[in-house]
Design an enzyme around this catalytic site. Structure first.
Site, mmCIF file in Angstrom:
data_model
loop_
_atom_site.group_PDB
_atom_site.id
_atom_site.type_symbol
_atom_site.label_atom_id
_atom_site.label_comp_id
_atom_site.label_asym_id
_atom_site.label_seq_id
_atom_site.Cartn_x
_atom_site.Cartn_y
_atom_site.Cartn_z
ATOM 1 N N SER A 9 42.790 99.729 42.721
ATOM 2 C CA SER A 9 42.031 99.234 43.600
ATOM 3 C C SER A 9 41.274 97.400 43.651
ATOM 4 C CB SER A 9 41.442 99.981 44.428
ATOM 5 O OG SER A 9 42.072 100.860 44.593
ATOM 6 N N THR A 10 40.178 97.961 42.979
ATOM 7 C CA THR A 10 39.524 97.006 43.095
ATOM 8 C C THR A 10 39.611 96.181 41.208
ATOM 9 O OG1 THR A 10 37.897 98.310 41.722
ATOM 10 C CG2 THR A 10 38.194 98.130 44.007
#
Length: 182
Positions: A9-10
């Site tokens: 996600s990041t």
């Protein structure tokens, strides 16, 4: 050919666990997206689809890494089926080349969507409960007096950034943010 798809996600999240599992499962080429699952635009996923040919296999460590929602997962797997490409998920031990695999995929998609919906619901309820008790979420407000002092120190050029942040308690990022606003 066996293709592995990884999504975190990041950019700060580590891909090692997914990478190790996919390579151990025989993935010959990996495609890695560092983007939240809620975004429709996943450039490396699109790139992977451009390489796929009939009889290829796409492997993921778990369904949540591949699709953003139940509908998205169904659409992606349907695209793969139309291309003659097999799909496998290691965590859920799903293989869509069999009738049971397709059934199990459907059940797991619904369960994954339920988990995501419950997380969103619980987060909203938690925030509402905190607000009811007078707590406010988000970042704390910047102390205007400290910020003005930090900006004056910065403009004077008599202090280093480190000195400014230590003396005022304003972070370097916040200082630069307000310096660029001026």
């Amino acid at each position: 050919m066996i293709f592995g798809y990884i999504r975190v996600s990041t950019t700060s999240q580590n891909i090692d666990r997914q990478q190790d599992a996919l390579l151990a499962a025989g993935a010959e080429r990996l495609f890695i997206d560092k983007v939240t699952g809620t975004k429709a635009d996943r450039p490396r996923l699109k790139e992977m689809f451009s390489f796929l040919r009939p009889n290829d296999v796409v492997i993921v460590t778990e369904l949540s890494r591949f699709g953003r929602s139940t509908k998205d997962l169904f659409n992606l797997v349907e695209q793969l089926e139309k291309m003659g490409v097999e799909f496998k998920s290691l965590k859920e031990t799903i293989d869509t080349t069999t009738a049971y695999g397709k059934f199990f995929f459907t059940i797991n998609c619904a369960y994954a969507q339920l988990q995501r919906d419950l997380i969103v619901q619980n987060t909203k309820e938690g925030l509402e409960a905190a607000r009811a008790r007078g707590r406010k979420g988000g970042r704390p407000c910047v102390d205007k007096n400290k910020l003005n002092t930090a900006l004056k120190m910065y403009e004077s050029k008599d202090y280093s950034i480190k000195e400014i942040t230590q003396l005022t308690g304003i972070s370097q990022g916040t200082l630069y943010k307000y310096v660029h606003k001026q």
